[in-house]
Scaffold this motif. Structure first.
Motif, PDB file in Angstrom:
ATOM      1  N   THR A  56       0.814  -1.226   0.000  1.00  0.00           N
ATOM      2  CA  THR A  56       0.000   0.000   0.000  1.00  0.00           C
ATOM      3  C   THR A  56       0.846   1.273   0.000  1.00  0.00           C
ATOM      4  O   THR A  56       0.303   2.373  -0.023  1.00  0.00           O
ATOM      5  N   TYR A  57       2.156   1.142   0.013  1.00  0.00           N
ATOM      6  CA  TYR A  57       3.055   2.294   0.047  1.00  0.00           C
ATOM      7  C   TYR A  57       2.922   3.150  -1.207  1.00  0.00           C
ATOM      8  O   TYR A  57       2.822   2.639  -2.319  1.00  0.00           O
ATOM      9  N   SER A  58       2.940   4.477  -1.034  1.00  0.00           N
ATOM     10  CA  SER A  58       2.966   5.435  -2.145  1.00  0.00           C
ATOM     11  C   SER A  58       4.276   6.211  -2.069  1.00  0.00           C
ATOM     12  O   SER A  58       4.511   6.920  -1.086  1.00  0.00           O
ATOM     13  N   PRO A  59       5.134   6.096  -3.088  1.00  0.00           N
ATOM     14  CA  PRO A  59       6.431   6.784  -3.041  1.00  0.00           C
ATOM     15  C   PRO A  59       6.274   8.301  -3.101  1.00  0.00           C
ATOM     16  O   PRO A  59       5.193   8.822  -3.372  1.00  0.00           O
ATOM     17  N   GLY A  60       7.382   8.988  -2.877  1.00  0.00           N
ATOM     18  CA  GLY A  60       7.390  10.441  -2.896  1.00  0.00           C
ATOM     19  C   GLY A  60       6.839  11.002  -4.194  1.00  0.00           C
ATOM     20  O   GLY A  60       7.123  10.494  -5.270  1.00  0.00           O
ATOM     21  N   ALA A  76       8.177  23.612  -2.943  1.00  0.00           N
ATOM     22  CA  ALA A  76       7.568  22.360  -3.373  1.00  0.00           C
ATOM     23  C   ALA A  76       7.034  21.612  -2.159  1.00  0.00           C
ATOM     24  O   ALA A  76       7.693  21.553  -1.121  1.00  0.00           O
ATOM     25  N   ILE A  77       5.833  21.080  -2.323  1.00  0.00           N
ATOM     26  CA  ILE A  77       5.250  20.195  -1.310  1.00  0.00           C
ATOM     27  C   ILE A  77       5.414  18.783  -1.837  1.00  0.00           C
ATOM     28  O   ILE A  77       4.945  18.454  -2.932  1.00  0.00           O
ATOM     29  N   ILE A  78       6.111  17.969  -1.059  1.00  0.00           N
ATOM     30  CA  ILE A  78       6.377  16.580  -1.422  1.00  0.00           C
ATOM     31  C   ILE A  78       5.602  15.697  -0.454  1.00  0.00           C
ATOM     32  O   ILE A  78       5.620  15.927   0.759  1.00  0.00           O
ATOM     33  N   THR A  79       4.907  14.698  -0.989  1.00  0.00           N
ATOM     34  CA  THR A  79       4.134  13.791  -0.150  1.00  0.00           C
ATOM     35  C   THR A  79       4.615  12.359  -0.329  1.00  0.00           C
ATOM     36  O   THR A  79       5.253  12.019  -1.327  1.00  0.00           O
ATOM     37  N   GLU A  80       4.290  11.557   0.669  1.00  0.00           N
ATOM     38  CA  GLU A  80       4.598  10.126   0.650  1.00  0.00           C
ATOM     39  C   GLU A  80       3.498   9.460   1.464  1.00  0.00           C
ATOM     40  O   GLU A  80       2.970  10.069   2.402  1.00  0.00           O
ATOM     41  N   TYR A  86       3.591   6.151   8.560  1.00  0.00           N
ATOM     42  CA  TYR A  86       2.800   7.331   8.934  1.00  0.00           C
ATOM     43  C   TYR A  86       1.535   7.001   9.729  1.00  0.00           C
ATOM     44  O   TYR A  86       0.653   7.854   9.876  1.00  0.00           O
ATOM     45  N   GLY A  87       1.448   5.793  10.263  1.00  0.00           N
ATOM     46  CA  GLY A  87       0.346   5.427  11.145  1.00  0.00           C
ATOM     47  C   GLY A  87      -1.025   5.579  10.506  1.00  0.00           C
ATOM     48  O   GLY A  87      -1.174   5.452   9.300  1.00  0.00           O
ATOM     49  N   HIS A  88      -2.031   5.864  11.351  1.00  0.00           N
ATOM     50  CA  HIS A  88      -3.409   5.964  10.874  1.00  0.00           C
ATOM     51  C   HIS A  88      -3.600   7.096   9.867  1.00  0.00           C
ATOM     52  O   HIS A  88      -4.490   7.031   9.031  1.00  0.00           O
ATOM     53  N   THR A  89      -2.779   8.111   9.952  1.00  0.00           N
ATOM     54  CA  THR A  89      -2.884   9.218   8.999  1.00  0.00           C
ATOM     55  C   THR A  89      -2.544   8.728   7.596  1.00  0.00           C
ATOM     56  O   THR A  89      -3.168   9.124   6.625  1.00  0.00           O
ATOM     57  N   GLY A  90      -1.556   7.878   7.491  1.00  0.00           N
ATOM     58  CA  GLY A  90      -1.191   7.291   6.204  1.00  0.00           C
ATOM     59  C   GLY A  90      -0.519   8.239   5.234  1.00  0.00           C
ATOM     60  O   GLY A  90      -0.382   7.938   4.056  1.00  0.00           O
TER      61      GLY A  90
END
Length: 162
Positions: A56-60, A76-80, A86-90
């Motif tokens: 279920t991992y989503s890379p940067g 830049a806003i980078i997400t992962e 990242y726990g329940h927040t995911g």
């Protein structure tokens, strides 16, 4: 009359885009430098800060690139994503800023979903709401050195965390 309306509409759209900072596209070299400043490493063809082995991992990902503080340099806003790191927040976020010398600087990062607010702190940096599970989210403000919790809010209204 139609021409005047078209010109007026175009000027309003341009003013709104200029006020928010137009979305930008980074060169491959700037993208790599931004990811590295955020603590990511290139593994194969994906940028990763978290060594999440789950499917279920989503890379940067580069979610948003624009000038947030009006200095004519992009941020830049980078997400992962993934619950392993990242726990329940995911979700995790990093905000990086291009510097006058051409390098990139990590401004803040953490667990949650980053929202840019209209309110501002020192140096015209926007306040950041850090969303996640629950109903009372921290809002961080730039104090000239770092982003620090300034208040809590839910749907734009003050709240208290219990």
């Amino acid at each position: 009359m139609k021409t005047r309306l078209l010109i007026a509409s175009t000027l309003v759209a341009f003013a709104c885009t200029a006020a928010l900072g137009a979305p930008e596209k980074l060169s491959p070299a700037d993208q790599a430098a931004a990811f590295k400043a955020a603590g990511f490493k290139l593994k194969g063809k994906r940028w990763q800060a978290c060594d999440d082995p789950t499917p279920t991992y989503s890379p940067g990902a580069m979610e948003n690139v624009r000038d947030l503080n009006g200095d004519s340099l992009p941020e830049a806003i980078i997400t992962e994503g993934g619950t392993y790191c990242y726990g329940h927040t995911g979700a995790g976020y990093s905000l990086v800023s291009k510097q006058p010398n051409g390098g990139w600087k990590l401004m803040t990062n953490g667990t949650g979903m980053l929202s840019i607010l209209n309110t501002k702190g020192a140096g015209d940096w926007p306040d950041l709401e850090i969303g996640g599970p629950g109903f009372c989210f921290p809002v961080q403000r730039w104090n000239g050195r770092e982003y620090a919790v300034h208040r809590h809010q839910y749907e734009g209204k003050p709240c208290r965390r219990k």
